[in-house]
Motif scaffolding. Structure first.
Motif, PDB file in Angstrom:
ATOM      1  N   ASN A 174       0.826  -1.207   0.000  1.00 32.75           N
ATOM      2  CA  ASN A 174       0.000   0.000   0.000  1.00 32.75           C
ATOM      3  C   ASN A 174       0.862   1.260   0.000  1.00 32.75           C
ATOM      4  O   ASN A 174       0.344   2.364  -0.186  1.00 32.75           O
ATOM      5  CB  ASN A 174      -0.920   0.014   1.220  1.00 32.75           C
ATOM      6  CG  ASN A 174      -1.994  -1.060   1.136  1.00 32.75           C
ATOM      7  OD1 ASN A 174      -2.397  -1.462   0.043  1.00 32.75           O
ATOM      8  ND2 ASN A 174      -2.453  -1.536   2.277  1.00 32.75           N
ATOM      9  N   TYR A 175       2.165   1.082   0.222  1.00 34.20           N
ATOM     10  CA  TYR A 175       3.066   2.227   0.327  1.00 34.20           C
ATOM     11  C   TYR A 175       4.205   2.199  -0.690  1.00 34.20           C
ATOM     12  O   TYR A 175       4.685   3.256  -1.103  1.00 34.20           O
ATOM     13  CB  TYR A 175       3.663   2.292   1.739  1.00 34.20           C
ATOM     14  CG  TYR A 175       2.616   2.337   2.820  1.00 34.20           C
ATOM     15  CD1 TYR A 175       2.023   3.536   3.189  1.00 34.20           C
ATOM     16  CD2 TYR A 175       2.196   1.161   3.455  1.00 34.20           C
ATOM     17  CE1 TYR A 175       1.043   3.581   4.179  1.00 34.20           C
ATOM     18  CE2 TYR A 175       1.219   1.195   4.439  1.00 34.20           C
ATOM     19  CZ  TYR A 175       0.643   2.402   4.795  1.00 34.20           C
ATOM     20  OH  TYR A 175      -0.331   2.440   5.757  1.00 34.20           O
ATOM     21  N   VAL A 176       4.651   0.997  -1.054  1.00 34.38           N
ATOM     22  CA  VAL A 176       5.781   0.879  -1.987  1.00 34.38           C
ATOM     23  C   VAL A 176       5.499  -0.227  -2.996  1.00 34.38           C
ATOM     24  O   VAL A 176       4.696  -1.128  -2.743  1.00 34.38           O
ATOM     25  CB  VAL A 176       7.105   0.569  -1.246  1.00 34.38           C
ATOM     26  CG1 VAL A 176       7.503   1.717  -0.333  1.00 34.38           C
ATOM     27  CG2 VAL A 176       7.007  -0.735  -0.467  1.00 34.38           C
ATOM     28  N   THR A 177       6.185  -0.162  -4.123  1.00 32.24           N
ATOM     29  CA  THR A 177       5.992  -1.187  -5.149  1.00 32.24           C
ATOM     30  C   THR A 177       6.890  -2.403  -4.940  1.00 32.24           C
ATOM     31  O   THR A 177       6.681  -3.437  -5.571  1.00 32.24           O
ATOM     32  CB  THR A 177       6.259  -0.604  -6.549  1.00 32.24           C
ATOM     33  OG1 THR A 177       7.536   0.044  -6.562  1.00 32.24           O
ATOM     34  CG2 THR A 177       5.182   0.401  -6.929  1.00 32.24           C
ATOM     35  N   SER A 178       7.889  -2.276  -4.085  1.00 31.25           N
ATOM     36  CA  SER A 178       8.786  -3.410  -3.801  1.00 31.25           C
ATOM     37  C   SER A 178       8.828  -3.658  -2.296  1.00 31.25           C
ATOM     38  O   SER A 178       9.869  -3.517  -1.647  1.00 31.25           O
ATOM     39  CB  SER A 178      10.190  -3.139  -4.354  1.00 31.25           C
ATOM     40  OG  SER A 178      10.181  -3.111  -5.762  1.00 31.25           O
ATOM     41  N   ALA A 179       7.686  -4.048  -1.759  1.00 31.64           N
ATOM     42  CA  ALA A 179       7.585  -4.260  -0.316  1.00 31.64           C
ATOM     43  C   ALA A 179       8.469  -5.410   0.155  1.00 31.64           C
ATOM     44  O   ALA A 179       9.010  -5.381   1.266  1.00 31.64           O
ATOM     45  CB  ALA A 179       6.131  -4.532   0.065  1.00 31.64           C
TER      46      ALA A 179
END
Length: 243
Positions: A174-179
């Motif tokens: 929900n915050y980054v594309t590479s969690a």
């Protein structure tokens, strides 16, 4: 090794490591993805295990805890994670071999420090009460949980038979594309703190040098592939709210 990591960090912003979403024939022949991950990850598990077996400190409580934490991660990476992967992807043999070499060197570096080079008495039982051990361990497990959850989300993006691509959602996605990369960076930063060692710092730096540029490539690819959906969400690349 830190200087090499800086070079790798810069280079990977211009040359994409050709595996996973960025698979490329220019990296040469490829092998089964599951087998490749196993080949890459098991050497570090075996290397640290060998150092533990050879060490006169093998049953000292603090080095033993370091060993267990490290091996938990790599047991999963080598003997569980590869066989949970879905699809029929492949990985270039060159990248597999490079990963295997790096992991072996890293296992050697961690094992040498933890079991032989660290000053006698540094890792006494009192170490377990130090702020760096307590804080580092909390960070380590937070990173591990993020990494495992993120891998789970990626594996379950598609139902059996579905070949469409989806923008990951949920958890740190929900915050980054590479969690998953964020979790791994946090995990090894925690390890560097809880061991309070240069070997841990070097590994954390290498992890960032490898994963941050790749996260940038994934971000750019998602921006093109998902367009409107992508920009409707305030996503960063790998560090929430920052980058």
């Amino acid at each position: 090794m830190t200087a090499i990591a800086v070079v790798i960090f810069i280079a990977l912003f211009f040359v994409e490591a050709g595996y996973g979403k960025m698979i490329s024939k220019k990296w040469g022949p490829a092998i089964n993805n599951k087998v490749a991950w196993f080949i890459m990850e098991c050497p570090v598990f075996i290397t640290l295990l060998a150092f533990w077996i050879m060490s006169p400190r093998q049953w000292d409580i603090v080095p033993l805890i370091f060993f267990i934490l490290f091996e938990i991660h790599y047991f999963h990476r080598a003997f569980v994670f590869p066989w949970m992967l879905r699809g029929k992807n492949k990985m270039p043999l060159t990248i597999t071999v490079m990963g295997m070499i790096f992991n072996t060197v890293n296992g050697w570096m961690q094992g040498e420090w933890i079991f032989f080079l660290s000053p006698e008495g540094m890792y006494s039982p009192e170490w377990l009460k130090t702020p760096q051990f307590i804080i580092g361990t909390l960070i380590f497990f937070a990173g591990m949980i993020i990494n495992l959850q993120s891998d789970y989300i990626i594996r379950h993006l598609r139902k059996p038979g579905d070949s469409k691509h989806y923008l990951p959602k949920g958890g740190m996605y929900n915050y980054v594309t590479s969690a998953n990369y964020f979790g791994e960076i946090i995990e090894w930063t925690g390890f560097a703190i809880l061991t309070w060692s240069w070997s841990g710092v070097v590994f954390a730096v290498w992890t960032m040098a490898n994963l941050v540029p790749r996260a940038n490539s994934i971000y750019k690819r998602y921006a093109v592939e998902f367009k409107d959906e992508f920009y409707d969400r305030p996503l960063k690349r790998v560090f929430p709210f920052l980058y």
